[in-house]
Design a protein around this motif. Structure first.
Motif, PDB file in Angstrom:
ATOM      1  N   ASP B  80       0.838  -1.205   0.000  1.00  0.00           N
ATOM      2  CA  ASP B  80       0.000   0.000   0.000  1.00  0.00           C
ATOM      3  C   ASP B  80       0.872   1.255   0.000  1.00  0.00           C
ATOM      4  OD1 ASP B  80      -2.382  -1.381  -0.100  1.00  0.00           O
ATOM      5  OD2 ASP B  80      -2.476  -1.599   2.071  1.00  0.00           O
ATOM      6  N   PHE B  81       2.010   1.178   0.659  1.00  0.00           N
ATOM      7  CA  PHE B  81       2.920   2.333   0.642  1.00  0.00           C
ATOM      8  C   PHE B  81       3.411   2.590  -0.780  1.00  0.00           C
ATOM      9  CE2 PHE B  81       6.987   4.413   0.638  1.00  0.00           C
ATOM     10  CZ  PHE B  81       6.808   5.456   1.516  1.00  0.00           C
ATOM     11  N   ALA B  84       0.781   4.286  -2.772  1.00  0.00           N
ATOM     12  CA  ALA B  84       0.083   5.412  -2.134  1.00  0.00           C
ATOM     13  C   ALA B  84       0.058   6.634  -3.054  1.00  0.00           C
ATOM     14  CB  ALA B  84       0.773   5.764  -0.826  1.00  0.00           C
TER      15      ALA B  84
END
Lengths: 130, 138
Positions: B80-81, B84
Motif C-alpha cells: 500500500d505504501f 500510495a
C-alpha cells in the motif's frame, strides 16, 4: 481485494470438503466452486470463468496425480484462454524451492499456501506475505 | 556492468543508507536504489528512499529503479505504501529488478492484486529495466 468467486481444484475430495469450509468462513459472500477433477475445471474455465469480468481466485493443488498444477496453468495458456481475471494461489503440502522457482514464471500466481489451509494462512497469502 | 555504461552518465548524487545505496542520474531523470543487505521491506526504509528522491530531484516527477537482489521480506503494509497517492504524485514510472523466486511471486501479487496506479514493471535484469523505464512505452 474481495473475490466474488473462489475456485478450489484438488484431486482429494476430503481436502476440498475441509478447504471449502475454511474458504466460506473467510469469504462468506463469495461463490465457492470446487473441482476434484482438474480436466472438468479446464472445461468449465473455457465455458464460464474465462468470460468473467470480475477477479477470480483459484486455489490450485500443485500435486495431483492426473495433472500437476503448473501443467494445468500451461494448458490454459496453450489454449489461449483469457486468464486476465484469474489470480492463483498455489496450494501445496511443502514449499519446495523448485516449485517456488517454477511458480515465479507464471504471472497469474500471486502466492503460495500450505495445506491444510486456514484463515490466517489465507489472510497472509492475500496480503502478499509468502 | 559499470553504472556509467548502462546509464550513460555519472550519478551526480550517491547516498548510502544502512540498508542500501541510491544514485541519481539527472539527465535520465532516474533514481536508482539498490538494497545491499538482507532485510525486511518496510515502510520506514521505503519512506527514507522516497524522501531522499523528493528532496534531490531537479524535476517534480522522476523515474525510479529499485534493485532487489538480496533476501528481502515484505511487510504487511509495504504494498500500500508503494501504491500510495502521495508517492504516485512524484513518480513517473517505476520498475523493480527482482532476482529471487519469492520476490517475483510477491511482485506478481503487487501487480495483479494491488494494481499500481503508475506504470510499473518487473524485470529480472537491470538493462531491461533501464530500457523500459527510459522508453516511451508504458
Amino acid at each position: 481485494m474481495k473475490y466474488n468467486t473462489i475456485i478450489l481444484v484438488d484431486d482429494n475430495p476430503t481436502t476440498i470438503f475441509y478447504h471449502k469450509d475454511v474458504v466460506s468462513e473467510f469469504e462468506p459472500n463469495a461463490d465457492i466452486v470446487s473441482f476434484d477433477n482438474p480436466y472438468k475445471f479446464i472445461d468449465e474455465f473455457k465455458q464460464t470463468f474465462s468470460k468473467s469480468t470480475e477477479p477470480i481466485l483459484l486455489l490450485l493443488d500443485i500435486n495431483m496425480p492426473e495433472i500437476r498444477g503448473f501443467e494445468l496453468i500451461e494448458l490454459l495458456e496453450e489454449n489461449e484462454e483469457d486468464m486476465s481475471k484469474l489470480d492463483i494461489l498455489i496450494v501445496t503440502s511443502s514449499k519446495l524451492n523448485s516449485d517456488l522457482e517454477k511458480a515465479s514464471r507464471y504471472p497469474n500466481i500471486i502466492g503460495f499456501i500450505e495445506k491444510p489451509i486456514d484463515i490466517d494462512k489465507l489472510n497472509k497469502a492475500l496480503s502478499g506475505l509468502n | 556492468m559499470e553504472l556509467f555504461t548502462l546509464y550513460n552518465e555519472k550519478p551526480t548524487i550517491t547516498k548510502s543508507f544502512d540498508f542500501g545505496i541510491i544514485h541519481y542520474f539527472p539527465a535520465n531523470n532516474i533514481f536508482r536504489f539498490e538494497f545491499t543487505i538482507n532485510t525486511e521491506l518496510n515502510n520506514e526504509d521505503a519512506f527514507t528512499v522516497f524522501n531522499f528522491c523528493n528532496s534531490n530531484s531537479i524535476l517534480p516527477k522522476y523515474k525510479l529503479i529499485t534493485i532487489m537482489k538480496t533476501k528481502l521480506t515484505p511487510t504487511k503494509d509495504i504494498y500500500d505504501f508503494y501504491n500510495a497517492e502521495f508517492r504516485n504524485n512524484h513518480i513517473l514510472k517505476e520498475t523493480f529488478v527482482l532476482v529471487s523466486a519469492t520476490l517475483k511471486v510477491a511482485g506478481n501479487f503487487y501487480l495483479r492484486v494491488k494494481k499500481p496506479k503508475i506504470p510499473t514493471k518487473i524485470f529480472n535484469n537491470e538493462p531491461a529495466a533501464f530500457n523500459w523505464i527510459n522508453s516511451e512505452f508504458l
